[in-house]
Design an enzyme around this catalytic site. Structure first.
Site, PDB file in Angstrom:
ATOM      1  N   ASP A  14       0.074 -12.869 -12.102  1.00 52.42           N
ATOM      2  CA  ASP A  14       1.402 -13.205 -11.611  1.00 52.42           C
ATOM      3  C   ASP A  14       1.425 -14.535 -10.876  1.00 52.42           C
ATOM      4  O   ASP A  14       2.256 -15.409 -11.159  1.00 52.42           O
ATOM      5  CB  ASP A  14       1.933 -12.094 -10.699  1.00 52.42           C
ATOM      6  CG  ASP A  14       2.259 -10.827 -11.480  1.00 52.42           C
ATOM      7  OD1 ASP A  14       2.319 -10.898 -12.717  1.00 52.42           O
ATOM      8  OD2 ASP A  14       2.433  -9.778 -10.847  1.00 52.42           O
ATOM      9  N   ARG A  94       0.001  -7.073   4.820  1.00 49.68           N
ATOM     10  CA  ARG A  94       1.033  -8.023   4.410  1.00 49.68           C
ATOM     11  C   ARG A  94       1.583  -8.882   5.546  1.00 49.68           C
ATOM     12  O   ARG A  94       1.742 -10.095   5.382  1.00 49.68           O
ATOM     13  CB  ARG A  94       2.172  -7.287   3.693  1.00 49.68           C
ATOM     14  CG  ARG A  94       1.790  -6.626   2.375  1.00 49.68           C
ATOM     15  CD  ARG A  94       0.905  -7.490   1.513  1.00 49.68           C
ATOM     16  NE  ARG A  94       0.785  -6.979   0.153  1.00 49.68           N
ATOM     17  CZ  ARG A  94      -0.286  -7.119  -0.592  1.00 49.68           C
ATOM     18  NH1 ARG A  94      -1.352  -7.731  -0.110  1.00 49.68           N
ATOM     19  NH2 ARG A  94      -0.309  -6.647  -1.836  1.00 49.68           N
ATOM     20  N   SER A 176      -2.481  -0.906 -11.417  1.00 48.55           N
ATOM     21  CA  SER A 176      -2.189  -1.950 -10.441  1.00 48.55           C
ATOM     22  C   SER A 176      -2.957  -1.606  -9.177  1.00 48.55           C
ATOM     23  O   SER A 176      -2.790  -0.512  -8.619  1.00 48.55           O
ATOM     24  CB  SER A 176      -0.684  -2.002 -10.156  1.00 48.55           C
ATOM     25  OG  SER A 176      -0.403  -2.908  -9.105  1.00 48.55           O
TER      26      SER A 176
END
Length: 361
Positions: A14, A94, A176
């Protein structure tokens, strides 16, 4: 004059495709930012790959120590577990990555930040809430919400058309995965069927419980004011401690979780997680609380721990709410100092002994 965007970059399919896409569709100079949060391989080879893809610059940082000390430790002290089983490995990482990305944007004088999160996941929210909290002046580009690439096959074709080197990228990706020093997660593929039992080859950290050693092992974890400080009497820095417990726990098949969680964006998603060291730490700390916290303090910790888990899961790390909860837990967990002995055997771990200088027993 072209403006600059700093992209949260992993070197996977990606983000490799996003680099030329940002240039072609937005006319931006792309700086690739990569973070080492304990994933396999760290940052090896990413700079060369990013520059070859068309980035004008690359910046990488080792964030492993900060990850443990600033994010994992406060969440552990709070007893933050989402959906009874998820120990928040991706959710904690994150806001750390996004903070460092914002700092890189300031360093390079960028006007934009970008990420490769899909439009159906939680991570887009975690990144963008961090951007809003720390750098509301920066524009945000989220390619997955803009482009017309609708599948992995589309992204592969886009990369091939532009001669992008995809060495190391799995072209037939079954799962994933997200990996950092706290956990390894598995989603997608056959796991989309909740009736599917994962094949043993899916697991990459932990051995199958039935293949774990035939003899149990005991280890003693020491805590100071609710934070881990030692293993078997040896004081260790936070990063070393987590890595050691990961190794021991994984060898004994500890820390597998298979759950269907309620995502922030309003859908259910199945995930399978391997969190060996984290599982041992949460278990030991909860046991130590049993002799150091009074009934009402324990109830408050449980109630606010669930709230802390929701906060972390939803990406609301950079908020007064989290700071206030951290202050409360620092006070609440002050007496939680002592040691807990765990016995590990074929996928299970259980406390067998505990002691504390301020025990209420």
């Amino acid at each position: 004059m072209s403006k600059t965007v700093v992209l949260a970059y992993s070197g996977g399919l990606d983000t490799s495709v996003i680099v030329p896409w940002l240039k072609e569709h937005h006319g931006l100079n792309v700086v690739c930012f990569a973070a080492d949060v304990g994933q396999k391989g760290g940052l090896a080879g990413l700079e060369q790959k990013a520059l070859a893809t068309g980035a004008v610059a690359y910046h990488g940082e080792d964030l492993r120590a900060a990850f443990v000390e600033e994010f994992i430790w406060p969440s552990l002290r709070a007893g933050a577990v989402y959906g009874h089983e998820y120990l928040l490995g991706t959710a904690m990482a994150r806001p750390l990555i996004a903070r460092a990305q914002v700092q890189a944007a300031r360093k390079f004088g960028a006007q934009y930040v970008a990420h490769g999160c899909t439009g159906k996941g939680n991570d887009q929210v975690r990144f963008e809430l961090t951007y809003q909290a720390l750098a509301p002046d920066l524009g945000v580009v989220a390619p997955w919400r803009e482009w017309d690439l609708t599948s992995r096959e589309d992204a592969l074709a886009y990369a091939d058309e532009r001669g992008i080197d995809l060495e190391g990228v799995d072209r037939v990706k079954l799962y994933s995965r997200d990996e950092n020093l706290w956990h390894l997660s598995h989603e997608g593929g056959p796991l989309e069927n909740p009736a599917f039992e994962p094949d043993e080859e899916m697991f990459q950290w932990t051995v199958a419980p039935e293949d774990a050693p035939d003899l149990p092992v005991t280890l003693e974890i020491g805590f100071s004011e609710g934070l881990p400080v030692s293993v078997d009497g040896q004081w260790m820095n936070p990063l070393e401690l987590v890595l050691l417990l990961n190794e021991v726990g994984a060898r004994h098949g500890i820390g597998r979780a298979d759950l269907v969680e309620d995502r922030l964006v309003g859908m259910k998603s199945r995930g399978v997680y391997e969190t060996p060291g984290g599982t041992l730490l949460h278990m030991a700390l909860a046991d130590l609380e049993s002799i150091t916290l009074d009934r009402r303090s324990a109830a408050l910790r449980k109630e606010m721990g669930a709230r802390y888990a929701d906060l972390v899961y939803d990406g609301r790390w950079w908020t007064p709410e989290r700071e206030a909860l951290d202050a409360m837990f620092a006070t609440l967990m002050a007496p939680v100092t002592g040691t807990v002995r765990l016995k590990l055997y074929k996928g299970s771990a259980r406390p067998v002994a505990r002691s504390a200088p301020r025990s209420l027993y």
